[in-house]
Design a protein around this motif. Sequence first.
Motif, PDB file in Angstrom:
ATOM      1  N   LEU A   1      42.248 123.856  37.921  1.00 12.64           N
ATOM      2  CA  LEU A   1      41.588 123.936  36.620  1.00 12.64           C
ATOM      3  C   LEU A   1      42.064 122.826  35.689  1.00 12.64           C
ATOM      4  O   LEU A   1      41.326 122.383  34.805  1.00 12.64           O
ATOM      5  N   ARG A   2      43.285 122.364  35.889  1.00 11.06           N
ATOM      6  CA  ARG A   2      43.789 121.225  35.106  1.00 11.06           C
ATOM      7  C   ARG A   2      42.901 120.006  35.335  1.00 11.06           C
ATOM      8  O   ARG A   2      42.584 119.272  34.393  1.00 11.06           O
ATOM      9  N   ALA A   3      42.475 119.799  36.572  1.00 12.98           N
ATOM     10  CA  ALA A   3      41.596 118.672  36.881  1.00 12.98           C
ATOM     11  C   ALA A   3      40.235 118.850  36.223  1.00 12.98           C
ATOM     12  O   ALA A   3      39.600 117.862  35.808  1.00 12.98           O
ATOM     13  N   VAL A   4      39.772 120.087  36.117  1.00  8.72           N
ATOM     14  CA  VAL A   4      38.505 120.356  35.435  1.00  8.72           C
ATOM     15  C   VAL A   4      38.587 119.910  33.980  1.00  8.72           C
ATOM     16  O   VAL A   4      37.695 119.222  33.470  1.00  8.72           O
ATOM     17  N   VAL A   5      39.673 120.292  33.306  1.00  6.64           N
ATOM     18  CA  VAL A   5      39.823 119.936  31.889  1.00  6.64           C
ATOM     19  C   VAL A   5      39.922 118.423  31.723  1.00  6.64           C
ATOM     20  O   VAL A   5      39.287 117.837  30.831  1.00  6.64           O
ATOM     21  N   LYS A   6      40.690 117.766  32.570  1.00  5.92           N
ATOM     22  CA  LYS A   6      40.833 116.313  32.464  1.00  5.92           C
ATOM     23  C   LYS A   6      39.502 115.612  32.680  1.00  5.92           C
ATOM     24  O   LYS A   6      39.159 114.647  31.968  1.00  5.92           O
ATOM     25  N   ASP A   7      38.739 116.062  33.661  1.00 11.44           N
ATOM     26  CA  ASP A   7      37.425 115.466  33.909  1.00 11.44           C
ATOM     27  C   ASP A   7      36.521 115.647  32.706  1.00 11.44           C
ATOM     28  O   ASP A   7      35.827 114.706  32.279  1.00 11.44           O
ATOM     29  N   CYS A   8      36.531 116.834  32.107  1.00 11.25           N
ATOM     30  CA  CYS A   8      35.667 117.091  30.968  1.00 11.25           C
ATOM     31  C   CYS A   8      36.129 116.335  29.726  1.00 11.25           C
ATOM     32  O   CYS A   8      35.300 115.919  28.898  1.00 11.25           O
ATOM     33  N   ALA A   9      37.434 116.124  29.583  1.00 11.13           N
ATOM     34  CA  ALA A   9      37.925 115.319  28.463  1.00 11.13           C
ATOM     35  C   ALA A   9      37.399 113.886  28.570  1.00 11.13           C
ATOM     36  O   ALA A   9      37.011 113.275  27.565  1.00 11.13           O
TER      37      ALA A   9
ATOM     38  N   ILE B   1      37.607 121.739  21.787  1.00 12.52           N
ATOM     39  CA  ILE B   1      38.941 122.280  22.040  1.00 12.52           C
ATOM     40  C   ILE B   1      39.931 121.126  22.128  1.00 12.52           C
ATOM     41  O   ILE B   1      39.655 120.104  22.766  1.00 12.52           O
ATOM     42  N   LEU B   2      41.078 121.275  21.482  1.00 10.71           N
ATOM     43  CA  LEU B   2      42.147 120.278  21.546  1.00 10.71           C
ATOM     44  C   LEU B   2      43.105 120.656  22.672  1.00 10.71           C
ATOM     45  O   LEU B   2      43.612 121.781  22.708  1.00 10.71           O
ATOM     46  N   VAL B   3      43.336 119.724  23.594  1.00 11.09           N
ATOM     47  CA  VAL B   3      44.161 120.030  24.766  1.00 11.09           C
ATOM     48  C   VAL B   3      45.256 118.986  24.946  1.00 11.09           C
ATOM     49  O   VAL B   3      45.170 117.864  24.428  1.00 11.09           O
ATOM     50  N   ASP B   4      46.268 119.372  25.721  1.00 15.09           N
ATOM     51  CA  ASP B   4      47.313 118.430  26.130  1.00 15.09           C
ATOM     52  C   ASP B   4      46.725 117.479  27.167  1.00 15.09           C
ATOM     53  O   ASP B   4      46.103 117.914  28.133  1.00 15.09           O
ATOM     54  N   PRO B   5      46.886 116.166  26.995  1.00 14.21           N
ATOM     55  CA  PRO B   5      46.265 115.216  27.928  1.00 14.21           C
ATOM     56  C   PRO B   5      46.820 115.284  29.342  1.00 14.21           C
ATOM     57  O   PRO B   5      46.156 114.857  30.286  1.00 14.21           O
ATOM     58  N   ASP B   6      48.021 115.816  29.515  1.00 14.41           N
ATOM     59  CA  ASP B   6      48.629 115.898  30.848  1.00 14.41           C
ATOM     60  C   ASP B   6      48.377 117.237  31.535  1.00 14.41           C
ATOM     61  O   ASP B   6      48.019 117.280  32.708  1.00 14.41           O
ATOM     62  N   THR B   7      48.549 118.329  30.798  1.00 11.26           N
ATOM     63  CA  THR B   7      48.429 119.650  31.415  1.00 11.26           C
ATOM     64  C   THR B   7      47.040 120.259  31.285  1.00 11.26           C
ATOM     65  O   THR B   7      46.685 121.163  32.032  1.00 11.26           O
ATOM     66  N   GLY B   8      46.268 119.791  30.306  1.00  6.17           N
ATOM     67  CA  GLY B   8      44.955 120.381  30.051  1.00  6.17           C
ATOM     68  C   GLY B   8      45.004 121.676  29.272  1.00  6.17           C
ATOM     69  O   GLY B   8      43.960 122.279  28.998  1.00  6.17           O
ATOM     70  N   GLU B   9      46.178 122.120  28.889  1.00  2.09           N
ATOM     71  CA  GLU B   9      46.304 123.376  28.161  1.00  2.09           C
ATOM     72  C   GLU B   9      45.947 123.173  26.682  1.00  2.09           C
ATOM     73  O   GLU B   9      46.306 122.162  26.077  1.00  2.09           O
ATOM     74  N   PRO B  10      45.247 124.133  26.084  1.00  2.00           N
ATOM     75  CA  PRO B  10      44.912 124.025  24.663  1.00  2.00           C
ATOM     76  C   PRO B  10      46.160 123.918  23.795  1.00  2.00           C
ATOM     77  O   PRO B  10      47.180 124.565  24.070  1.00  2.00           O
ATOM     78  N   ARG B  11      46.054 123.089  22.748  1.00  2.00           N
ATOM     79  CA  ARG B  11      47.183 122.886  21.837  1.00  2.00           C
ATOM     80  C   ARG B  11      46.759 123.241  20.418  1.00  2.00           C
ATOM     81  O   ARG B  11      45.687 122.835  19.950  1.00  2.00           O
TER      82      ARG B  11
END
Length: 359
Positions: A344-352, A11-21
């Motif tokens: 959840l934003r922190a979850v995405v950043k950690d997984c990135a 999944i491609l996400v925003d590096p700051d918000t974690g939202e998919p782009r």
Amino acid sequence: MRTVGVEEELILVDPDTGEPRAVSGAVLALTPGSGLEQELQLEQLEVATRPSSAMSELSGEIKRWRAEAARRAAKVGAVPVALATSPLPVHPSLTSSKRYRWMREEFALTAQEQLTCGCHIHVSVESDEEGVGVLDRIRPWLAPLMALSGNSPFWQGRDTGYSSYRSRVWGRWPSAGPVEIFGSAERYRQQVRAMLDTGALLDEGMIYFDARLSRHYPTVEVRVADVCLEAEDTVLLAMLVRALVETAADEWRAGQPPDPAGIGLLRLALWRAGRSGLDAHLVQPLLWTPAPAQTVLRSLLDHAREALDEAGDLESAEGHLAELLERGSGARRQREVFKRTGALRAVVKDCATRTVAQS
């Protein structure tokens, strides 16, 4: 030695918000013919390794392609992350192509919501007959593979209670899931033709069996797993799948009949694997009774032990499986980060970070 290739969807996400782009088109436009592939949604990107016989080489390929995807995505302000579903709410953007437009029109909300990322393992076979012999005999062992790869506990901003909720969403496709015993390559082809003749599927690419004969390569393609958060978990998955294929091929050559479990029983085992992951009971293959996840996964390893040993993978598989059972899959890590941070934003950043940590 059978070769193994791996396809991973990210999944491609925003590096700051974690939202998919929805930027996969922009990534691919910058580097046409680069080896990266487009997927159903613009928020996705697929990477694929070359066939390898040595697991050390395959490991290097997986990590290299994850790093390459990160380098190229950074040019359009995105980060690839090995998540099987987005923890944050998302309204996916369907890739604009004739094929995907047809799928959107025909399957409506199923296609529109389908932002899921799997891991597909290709293992070489000598013929379609051997391949179908393998498909018939690995059916009981696909649910444990789903359990060890579980990496999708969140969906649209909520904890689903599942380790692999991707498996539930993916199962909405009418051609997805476990299959019957075919018995021969001709019966396999007859079944595929009959499914296409219904007009409900666009083409053979929509035969979404949990394991199938590849359309393009002389391989069996095992498609049941979530994309793994850790690259080394993908390598373990590849080791186990190759060993299962080798074991099944030996059984086929010896005339050993496949387990007769019906599709209903296999579906229950797969549901339990998606629900429980590594953190509770699974269904024990061949016995079809509940057993702790550790017991089931070690049974899988024992079932394929001889093939793992012959490939030189046994010690590595044992060690990595023990490590995985101790720390848990990606689903557990995601929940631990959310419990610690409440975000959840922190979850995405950690997984990135974890996606390319070992590259």
